[in-house]
Write a protein that holds these residues in place. Structure first.
Motif: not given
Length: 386
Positions: A172-179
């Motif tokens: 949730t915190f990172m999202t697939p954009y970052f992780q």
């Protein structure tokens, strides 16, 4: 195709009849059969809905998974996936865990005969030592909510593979954009879509993505059987929100880095938790498995007595639960998101009565810092006057 393009194109070219660029919302609950024994692929909306289908395909694509699933909330998604387990099974979980997940594990799963061991998953030796003959999965958050601890996803995957376990990651915190945990070997990735993916504090949603088709079939059976699916209107809102995820996450991250650096120098602040700070615990692991630091941070102040006046004196930042929206939100975990965790347990994990969690919005960074500065100053003055 780069993730920015995938996000911007979500839902486009999905309606060949009209060519609508904005995905249609299919409010129908039932669909006509062309003839006896024939189906359009859509029969009843709990099983499959055209609007929800696009959202589910989108989250699978963003996470590089085989299948995606959309639920009525993040907790509904977790409640569905834990139905993969049976009475007598055992789970290993990050100890610094979102309070709602802890509540589900302790007050519902344990009553059903499924037990959970909580470990400091930043220490892989603790994860490995917690494995029992009846262990079925490792469930991790990284960064954790709210102290931003970093777990080595690939390291947990290696332990899980050695023992035939599932690896489940709350992203949730990172999202697939970052992780993208599935790329690191995880089996299931989950999101409270309510947060960054929706991004506007206006839709409740949970999402899962899996890397294995067989596991996807099991989850599809559970999703259809339990029925806590996302409605078509909310599915459309999610798709619309996700189109700007790349732009929003970059701004969230830029602002969070500036705010964290400023807080780290403030005399009333004793600790700042943000993976983008130099020297942050676990930063090297985080940087290996993520492409950014995100927009979440937490910080501790000198005295518990400062908490109430800080929150009372915020003018632009909103004192509210949740996170990930464009507006800056501040939460007091000890009394809100983590209240169901016993005080002695949460304090041992770092969730103290002096801790505030901050979802840094996309406003101008100077305005965010100005509001923090005046709230902290007002709190110091009020405390000193008592």
């Amino acid at each position: 195709m780069n993730i920015e393009t995938k996000l911007a194109q979500a839902g486009n070219r999905q309606d060949p009849l009209t060519g609508a660029v904005s995905l249609p919302i299919h409010h129908a609950t039932t669909f006509a059969h062309p003839a006896f024994g024939q189906s359009t692929g859509f029969d009843y909306t709990r099983t499959l809905n055209p609007t929800r289908k696009v959202l589910e395909e989108t989250i699978a694509d963003l996470e590089n998974g085989k299948r995606g699933f959309a639920f009525a909330s993040g907790m509904a998604a977790i409640a569905c996936l834990v139905e993969l387990f049976d009475p007598g099974d055992h789970l290993i979980s990050t100890n610094d865990l979102y309070g709602g997940t802890y509540r589900l594990f302790e007050q519902i799963l344990r009553r059903k005969g499924i037990e959970t061991s909580y470990v400091d998953s930043t220490d892989l030796s603790q994860v490995k030592a917690a494995v029992q003959p009846n262990t079925k999965a490792i469930f991790i958050e990284t960064p954790t909510n709210p102290t931003m601890k970093i777990t080595d996803i690939a390291g947990c995957v290696s332990i899980a593979a050695e023992h035939g376990l599932l690896t489940i990651v709350d992203n949730t915190f990172m999202t697939p954009y970052f992780q993208r945990p599935l790329d690191l070997g995880a089996d299931i990735v989950l999101h409270s879509g309510t947060k960054y993916l929706g991004g506007h504090n206006d839709v409740l949603c949970g999402l899962l993505a899996v890397k294995d088709e067989k596991l996807g079939e099991r989850l599809f059976f559970l999703q259809n059987s339990i029925g806590a699916v996302l409605g078509p209107q909310d599915s459309w809102l999610m798709i619309r929100g996700m189109k700007t995820l790349a732009l929003r996450m970059e701004k969230h991250q830029e602002n969070a880095a500036k705010v964290a650096a400023w807080l780290a120098t403030h005399p009333a602040v004793t600790t700042v938790y943000f993976p983008g700070l130099d020297g942050a615990p676990g930063k090297s692991v985080h940087d290996q498995q993520c492409t950014g630091a995100g927009g979440m941070l937490s910080f501790e102040v000198e005295h518990e007595s400062m908490i109430e006046p800080i929150l009372a004196n915020l003018k632009m930042i909103t004192f509210a639960e949740s996170l990930g929206g464009v507006e800056s939100l501040m939460t007091y975990p000890a009394k809100q998101t983590h209240f169901d965790i016993p005080k002695e347990v949460r304090e041992a994990y770092g969730v103290t009565d002096r801790l505030l969690r901050f979802s840094v919005g996309i406003e101008h960074a100077d305005d965010i810092i100005h509001d923090l500065a005046q709230a902290l100053q007002a709190a110091k003055s009020e405390v000193a006057a008592k």
